[in-house]
Enzyme design. Structure first.
Site, PDB file in Angstrom:
ATOM      1  N   GLY A 156      -0.918  -8.673   1.196  1.00 36.48           N
ATOM      2  CA  GLY A 156      -0.270  -8.865  -0.133  1.00 36.48           C
ATOM      3  C   GLY A 156      -0.603 -10.261   0.014  1.00 36.48           C
ATOM      4  CB  SER A 157       1.962 -11.738  -2.504  1.00 37.27           C
ATOM      5  OG  SER A 157       2.767 -12.263  -2.150  1.00 37.27           O
ATOM      6  CD  GLU A 176      -8.388  -8.972   4.280  1.00 37.65           C
ATOM      7  OE1 GLU A 176      -9.167  -9.322   3.370  1.00 37.65           O
ATOM      8  OE2 GLU A 176      -9.097  -8.805   5.221  1.00 37.65           O
ATOM      9  CG  LEU A 177      -3.512 -13.971   1.978  1.00 39.40           C
ATOM     10  CD1 LEU A 177      -3.623 -16.074   1.729  1.00 39.40           C
ATOM     11  CD2 LEU A 177      -2.436 -13.124   2.475  1.00 39.40           C
ATOM     12  CB  CYS A 217      -6.762  -7.812  -3.591  1.00 47.76           C
ATOM     13  SG  CYS A 217      -7.392  -6.371  -2.388  1.00 47.76           S
ATOM     14  CD  GLU A 221      -3.197 -11.218  -7.597  1.00 48.82           C
ATOM     15  OE1 GLU A 221      -2.490 -12.247  -6.736  1.00 48.82           O
ATOM     16  OE2 GLU A 221      -3.364 -10.618  -6.802  1.00 48.82           O
TER      17      GLU A 221
HETATM   18  P1  NAP Z   1       3.849  -8.992  -1.274  1.00 49.09           P
HETATM   19  O1  NAP Z   1       5.477  -9.148  -2.036  1.00 49.09           O
HETATM   20  O2  NAP Z   1       3.547 -10.631  -0.739  1.00 49.09           O
HETATM   21  O3  NAP Z   1       4.498  -8.132   0.065  1.00 49.09           O
HETATM   22  C1  NAP Z   1       3.584  -7.213   0.590  1.00 49.09           C
HETATM   23  C2  NAP Z   1       4.239  -7.313   2.278  1.00 49.09           C
HETATM   24  O4  NAP Z   1       4.780  -8.063   2.482  1.00 49.09           O
HETATM   25  C3  NAP Z   1       5.121  -5.787   2.193  1.00 49.09           C
HETATM   26  O5  NAP Z   1       5.580  -5.236   2.830  1.00 49.09           O
HETATM   27  C4  NAP Z   1       6.716  -6.627   1.640  1.00 49.09           C
HETATM   28  O6  NAP Z   1       7.158  -6.382   2.180  1.00 49.09           O
HETATM   29  C5  NAP Z   1       5.952  -8.113   2.347  1.00 49.09           C
HETATM   30  N1  NAP Z   1       6.602  -9.730   2.975  1.00 49.09           N
HETATM   31  C6  NAP Z   1       7.343  -9.634   1.424  1.00 49.09           C
HETATM   32  N2  NAP Z   1       8.222 -11.204   2.250  1.00 49.09           N
HETATM   33  C7  NAP Z   1       7.588 -11.473   3.513  1.00 49.09           C
HETATM   34  C8  NAP Z   1       8.052 -12.122   3.993  1.00 49.09           C
HETATM   35  N3  NAP Z   1       8.765 -13.013   3.563  1.00 49.09           N
HETATM   36  N4  NAP Z   1       7.950 -12.313   5.109  1.00 49.09           N
HETATM   37  C9  NAP Z   1       7.303 -10.783   6.039  1.00 49.09           C
HETATM   38  N5  NAP Z   1       6.149  -9.683   5.050  1.00 49.09           N
HETATM   39  C10 NAP Z   1       7.151 -10.408   3.889  1.00 49.09           C
HETATM   40  O7  NAP Z   1       2.636  -8.278  -2.245  1.00 49.09           O
HETATM   41  P2  NAP Z   1       2.322  -7.038  -2.843  1.00 49.09           P
HETATM   42  O8  NAP Z   1       3.464  -6.878  -4.232  1.00 49.09           O
HETATM   43  O9  NAP Z   1       2.981  -5.625  -2.492  1.00 49.09           O
HETATM   44  O10 NAP Z   1       1.135  -6.721  -3.398  1.00 49.09           O
HETATM   45  C11 NAP Z   1       0.278  -7.092  -4.025  1.00 49.09           C
HETATM   46  C12 NAP Z   1      -0.208  -8.529  -3.609  1.00 49.09           C
HETATM   47  O11 NAP Z   1      -1.096  -8.369  -2.690  1.00 49.09           O
HETATM   48  C13 NAP Z   1      -1.550  -9.317  -4.665  1.00 49.09           C
HETATM   49  O12 NAP Z   1      -1.454 -11.065  -4.624  1.00 49.09           O
HETATM   50  C14 NAP Z   1      -3.120  -9.015  -4.190  1.00 49.09           C
HETATM   51  O13 NAP Z   1      -3.986  -9.219  -4.587  1.00 49.09           O
HETATM   52  C15 NAP Z   1      -2.447  -8.832  -2.168  1.00 49.09           C
HETATM   53  N6  NAP Z   1      -3.338  -7.995  -1.958  1.00 49.09           N
HETATM   54  C16 NAP Z   1      -4.092  -7.941  -1.594  1.00 49.09           C
HETATM   55  C17 NAP Z   1      -5.858  -7.352  -0.941  1.00 49.09           C
HETATM   56  C18 NAP Z   1      -6.855  -7.529  -0.054  1.00 49.09           C
HETATM   57  O14 NAP Z   1      -7.249  -7.136   0.933  1.00 49.09           O
HETATM   58  N7  NAP Z   1      -7.043  -8.643  -0.207  1.00 49.09           N
HETATM   59  C19 NAP Z   1      -5.244  -5.898  -0.985  1.00 49.09           C
HETATM   60  C20 NAP Z   1      -4.463  -5.921  -1.447  1.00 49.09           C
HETATM   61  C21 NAP Z   1      -3.429  -6.777  -2.577  1.00 49.09           C
HETATM   62  P3  NAP Z   1       8.559  -6.126   0.357  1.00 49.09           P
HETATM   63  O15 NAP Z   1       8.403  -4.459  -0.063  1.00 49.09           O
HETATM   64  O16 NAP Z   1       9.716  -5.394   1.985  1.00 49.09           O
HETATM   65  O17 NAP Z   1       9.067  -6.885  -0.311  1.00 49.09           O
END
Ligand code: NAP
Length: 474
Positions: free
Chosen positions: A227-228, A247-248, A281, A375
């Site tokens: 995630g982020s 993985e960010l 990502c 990003e």
């Molecule tokens: P996100 O907002 O960080 O959410 C990812 C996951 O984290 C979701 O399940 C979210 O739950 C959860 N989350 C949110 N706040 C949290 C907290 N305080 N504690 C624990 N978990 C929490 O990311 P996204 O918008 O879904 O995905 C986009 C990001 O992921 C981008 O930055 C992208 O580059 C990155 N990404 C990286 C890769 C890689 O392999 N490096 C692959 C794909 C995506 P909720 O949905 O309930 O908020």
């Protein structure tokens, strides 16, 4: 309308609270989703801990068989599953099917990974000890918490579940709140494939509410998060001595040298920038083009971009559809406006509805503009001229995000220099950075991550090495 439940200890459980799941493309409510409480997550973790006591004793053969069965079921159901992605994530059906193919490959690699050698002999006599045999084995950790993002809801979940089950861990999965349906269907699929109850627990709900317990419960031995960066960093601070993989995000860049056949790379470059509306990502975000070929490159890139079709994700002709949430459209709209105020030019795109934006190509950008240094996670790419390869490498490395990077050149020595000097988890020569297959080591450096995925590498991070010695004479 579908009403979902939590999947705990092999049973569906309703919750007091639910939330409405809205389809990003139509804006319609498509499901009422169970919202797990912290107490639900604790029960899920405790159940997974209980299940681990017997799952860790299963043979690699048994675990591989379960994963092979999952592969078989996914092959039969992939069209139907791609529709789930179209509805909950607005992923165009063609991209959804491609994700399903990747997911099948990931579980297949996991099944094969279960059967690979997991240790080595250690030459005790090299230390002068004659009467000892030493060998290592890799043992499962126990309960793994897995938190996943919205953008590849099947395949990024597979990168958690596949390696974890291959080695005998159990998993508590918290999918993104926008994409719970694709995880929920995996509960059914794993049950049909013979995974024992409690080995996969699924708690849907809010990441910010459940994050603490998933990271810090005493039975959680590892957290694997995609995630982020902001959330990843918070989790890293909480995790203590447990294992963690992060993985960010990134802002992937490619260098295009003058020896490049531009027509041959253009379709792939445009696809890498705008596939799934740039919400990938390793989506191509920054293109550094040598000044002699810059004008021709921009002309071709704009021409190919204009061919893309925005529309209903269920339509086979659609190239890109809605962004995940209208807030994301507003965010990127303001970033573009800010960049334009500072002199950036929209070469094509920059048109918005409440839920969509047209694929956008920006020129005349500066390194400190948000659209360049952060990003974008949207269908937006910046094209920047440079004079020397040194300068281009410096521009790519200026970012504190670094997952994949790429260079196009036919000069071998330049390619090898870029391979050495580009700061990234992976360098793609003669390709865009938007490249991943599921057995390669994958993970960023700098602020893009911590640890690697790719089945073999995830297996290492989801096991502990144990040394055993045998004294051969008393
Ligand atoms: P996100 O907002 O960080 O959410 C990812 C996951 O984290 C979701 O399940 C979210 O739950 C959860 N989350 C949110 N706040 C949290 C907290 N305080 N504690 C624990 N978990 C929490 O990311 P996204 O918008 O879904 O995905 C986009 C990001 O992921 C981008 O930055 C992208 O580059 C990155 N990404 C990286 C890769 C890689 O392999 N490096 C692959 C794909 C995506 P909720 O949905 O309930 O908020």
């Amino acid at each position: 309308m579908q009403e979902t439940k939590l999947w705990i200890n092999g049973k569906w459980e309703a919750t007091k609270e639910t939330y409405n799941l809205t389809a990003p493309y139509t804006g319609e409510v498509i499901a009422k989703v169970a919202k797990a409480s912290v107490a639900d997550a604790e029960r899920a973790i405790e159940g997974a801990h209980q299940a681990f006591q017997s799952f860790k004793k299963t043979t690699a053969y048994e675990r591989a068989e379960i994963l092979y069965k999952v592969v078989g079921i996914l092959r039969e159901r992939k069209e139907e599953l791609a529709e789930i992605l179209a509805q909950e994530a607005a992923k165009p059906i063609s991209a959804g099917l491609a994700e399903l193919e990747r997911t099948i490959s990931t579980y297949q690699f996991a099944a094969e990974g279960a059967k690979q050698p997991m240790g080595e002999t250690v030459p005790m006599d090299a230390a002068g000890v004659a009467d000892r045999i030493g060998y290592t084995k890799r043992v499962p950790l126990g309960v793994v918490s897995a938190i996943t993002p919205f953008n590849f809801p099947f395949n990024l979940v597979a990168h958690k579940l596949g390696p974890a089950f291959a080695v005998g861990n159990t998993v508590v999965l918290k999918p993104a709140n926008q994409t719970p349906l694709s995880s929920i269907v995996m509960a059914e699929i794993f049950k049909e494939a013979g995974l024992p109850d409690g080995c996969l627990q699924i708690v849907t709900g809010s990441g910010s509410e459940l994050g603490d317990v998933l990271a810090t419960h005493k039975h959680v031995k590892k957290l694997t998060f995609t995630g982020s960066g902001a959330v990843g960093l918070k989790l890293k601070e909480k995790i203590g001595l447990r294992k963690i993989t992060l993985e960010l995000g990134s802002n992937a860049a490619v260098i295009v040298e003058p020896s490049t056949q531009l027509e041959n790379m253009m379709e792939r470059a445009v696809g890498g920038a705008f596939g799934f509306a740039g919400q990938v990502c390793i989506a191509l975000q920054r293109v550094y083009v040598q000044r002699d070929i810059y004008d021709r490159f921009v002309e071709l890139f704009v021409e190919y971009t204009k061919r893309l079709k925005i529309g209903d994700p269920l339509d086979k002709e659609t190239d890109l559809s809605a962004m995940i949430h209208p807030n994301e459209v507003d965010r990127i709209k303001s970033w573009i406006a800010q960049a334009e105020e500072q002199g950036a030019v929209v070469a094509t795109g920059g048109e918005f509805t409440e839920r969509t934006m047209t694929p956008t190509v920006m020129t005349h950008v500066k390194a400190d503009m948000k659209i360049v240094c952060e990003e974008v996670f949207a269908p937006l790419v910046s094209i920047v001229p440079y004079d020397t390869l040194d300068e281009a490498i410096e521009l790519v490395n200026a970012s504190d995000l670094a997952l994949n990077a790429g260079i196009y050149t036919n000069v071998l020595t330049d390619a090898m220099r870029a391979a050495d000097e580009l700061e990234a988890g992976a360098v793609m020569i003669n390709d865009i950075p938007t490249f991943r297959v599921d057995n390669m080591p994958y993970g960023g450096v700098k602020n893009s991550g911590y640890g690697k995925e790719g089945i073999k590498y995830a297996i290492e991070e989801m096991t502990e090495m144990k040394l055993i010695t045998i004294k051969t004479s008393l």
